[in-house]
Design an enzyme around this catalytic site. Structure first.
Site, PDB file in Angstrom:
ATOM      1  N   ASP A   1       0.821  -1.197   0.000  1.00  0.00           N
ATOM      2  CA  ASP A   1       0.000   0.000   0.000  1.00  0.00           C
ATOM      3  C   ASP A   1       0.863   1.258   0.000  1.00  0.00           C
ATOM      4  O   ASP A   1       1.922   1.303   0.632  1.00  0.00           O
ATOM      5  CB  ASP A   1      -0.873  -0.014   1.259  1.00  0.00           C
ATOM      6  CG  ASP A   1      -1.780   1.192   1.343  1.00  0.00           C
ATOM      7  OD1 ASP A   1      -2.714   1.273   0.515  1.00  0.00           O
ATOM      8  OD2 ASP A   1      -1.560   2.043   2.228  1.00  0.00           O
TER       9      ASP A   1
ATOM     10  N   GLU B   1       1.372  -0.373  -5.101  1.00  0.00           N
ATOM     11  CA  GLU B   1       0.347   0.595  -5.467  1.00  0.00           C
ATOM     12  C   GLU B   1       0.986   1.976  -5.575  1.00  0.00           C
ATOM     13  O   GLU B   1       1.063   2.716  -4.604  1.00  0.00           O
ATOM     14  CB  GLU B   1      -0.770   0.599  -4.423  1.00  0.00           C
ATOM     15  CG  GLU B   1      -1.921   1.489  -4.824  1.00  0.00           C
ATOM     16  CD  GLU B   1      -2.510   2.216  -3.637  1.00  0.00           C
ATOM     17  OE1 GLU B   1      -3.638   2.708  -3.749  1.00  0.00           O
ATOM     18  OE2 GLU B   1      -1.834   2.316  -2.595  1.00  0.00           O
TER      19      GLU B   1
END
Length: 477
Positions: free
Chosen positions: A257, A281
């Site tokens: 993330d 990401e």
């Protein structure tokens, strides 16, 4: 993480590729290279999984020449109450039969908001719903036992399971005096219930290692990856976060993330020490930025460049932009393609977008709500089958204009490849194209066209595509 949910959010910024066969899949993308069961999947004439009508037809996932497909197994604000792990577990057999090779789960550990948190505000990396802290024993998604049952079930289905890893920031610590700020900060995690990875102010910026790293998020304490103690607990020691998740919990890979918040060396070092598939990401449409990060992180990356091009192409009537550069064109083995996720869902005309990513190179992702709630599951299953069985070899774009897009997968190692035709106009279209095949009958494996044309000796053939739809052509075999 969700931009519109500040308290829980982590703006999620962030292959397995289908361009070759399994012999050329790298260890960085193991989801198709580590298939053990070779159960054959029965299909109907259109390539979709066959059912007897009584639910008895079933086969485990087996990697085809085109590879497999990733399912994002959640969406933002899935129902609370601790039943999500069971919900996903109940769907795994059907997903496996459809050709899904791996499932990406939300952050699995206890976060600040306890039973109501989506997990992007992590407190205790080793509490999977088995300690009473932050107001609950279970997480929003369920108990540790239920999570372990999910992972075990996925593995029996020959599917891999990817953990969402949030290591940019933490939340839920106690207040403590911080000599580096001259104030009190919420950085005291010495009392985490698991007893693992206790943290204090020197494990967060600013501290003895500096004032900041690449990025902080939302005012949460920013974890300091330069601190050897933090490194040891994240990936170094035998019971580190990474090794515990992999060796004890049996996760197979990682979705990192908000990787804008720390250097790519962090993911690279994690991968070297822990192993498993990884995707970052990196929320950036610049393909140069994506490629640079993927190379330095030794990781796949979500193809945001393709995501925004698809929005322009399929929602704004400009299929010509599919000629533009994207991550899957730079390095398909490090490109994870997607049409929507828990953070962003801007593409309205989704089926052509899924036809695009499931016939092109890269590791395609299906969004849970698209598959289970919003789109036609039979059509998605058909495209998944086409991807796994026909989408092989390099890609050649044959024709584009505002309304039409035609591309060819050139095939690999005896697999014939395919031709995909996407038509965004309001009328049927026909076009002569050069295929991989001489003097052979082909068909549209989507069933959208009833033509069964035979290619000429020079491999040219006329194909058609219905309005606002797509067709996918390959040898009639």
């Amino acid at each position: 993480m969700k931009k519109t949910h500040f308290f829980l959010s982590v703006l999620a910024l962030g292959l397995f590729s289908s361009c070759q066969n399994n012999d050329e899949i790298s260890n960085a993308n193991p989801s198709q290279a580590e298939v053990h069961d070779k159960t054959v999947q029965v299909t109907n004439h259109d390539g979709r999984p066959f059912s007897t009508g009584n639910g008895s037809a079933y086969s485990k996932f087996v990697s085809g020449p085109g590879g497999g497909v990733l399912m994002q197994g959640f969406y933002w604000d899935v129902p609370d109450g601790g039943n999500w792990w069971n919900t996903v577990t109940d769907k795994l057999s059907a997903w496996s039969t459809a050709g899904i090779s791996a499932v990406w789960l939300p952050p699995a550990s206890k976060a600040q908001n306890g039973a109501y948190s989506m997990g992007y505000d992590p407190t205790d990396y080793f509490d999977f719903g088995n300690f009473n802290q932050n107001g609950s024993v279970e997480t929003r998604f369920g108990s540790r036992a239920e999570l372990e049952a999910l992972i075990t079930k996925a593995h029996t289905e020959n599917m891999q399971v990817y953990a969402d890893i949030v290591i940019n920031h933490n939340s839920g610590g106690q207040s403590e005096a911080n000599p580096y700020t001259g104030t009190n900060t919420w950085t005291n995690f010495s009392g985490v219930a698991s007893g693992k990875f206790p943290r204090s102010y020197n494990d967060f910026y600013k501290n003895a290692y500096g004032n900041n790293d690449e990025g902080a998020f939302g005012g949460f304490p920013d974890l300091c990856h330069a601190n050897p103690y933090v490194q040891d607990w994240l990936w170094g020691r035998d019971d580190s976060v990474g090794k515990y998740y992999k060796n004890v919990m049996k996760f197979d890979g990682w979705r990192f993330d908000y990787v804008k918040g720390f250097g790519p060396w962090v993911v690279n070092t994690w991968n070297l020490n822990v192993g498993g598939f990884s995707v970052g990401e990196l929320w950036d449409s610049n393909v140069n930025t994506l490629e640079s990060w993927a190379n330095n992180a030794n990781s796949s990356v979500f193809d945001f460049a393709a995501y925004y091009k698809m929005d322009e192409a399929f929602d704004n009537g400009n299929l010509n932009v599919l000629n533009d550069d994207m991550m899957w064109k730079r390095n398909p083995y490090k490109a994870v393609t997607f049409v929507a996720n828990h953070d962003t869902d801007i593409i309205y005309n989704k089926m052509p977008a899924y036809a695009y990513i499931l016939t092109h190179e890269g590791y395609p992702t299906i969004f849970y709500r698209d598959y289970e709630e919003w789109l036609n599951k039979d059509k998605l299953n058909n495209l998944i089958w086409i991807h796994n069985n026909k989408a092989t070899g390099t890609t050649a774009i044959l024709y584009t204009d505002n309304d039409e897009y035609v591309a060819r997968r050139n095939g690999y190692n005896g697999n014939p490849g395919l031709v995909v035709y996407i038509n965004s106009s309001s009328s049927w279209q026909e076009r002569w194209v050069e295929t991989n095949w001489s003097n052979q009958q082909i068909k549209d494996f989507t069933g959208n066209s009833t033509w069964y044309p035979t290619t000429q000796g020079d491999k040219w053939v006329k194909i058609q595509c219905p309005p606002n739809s797509y067709s996918v052509w390959s040898l009639n075999q």
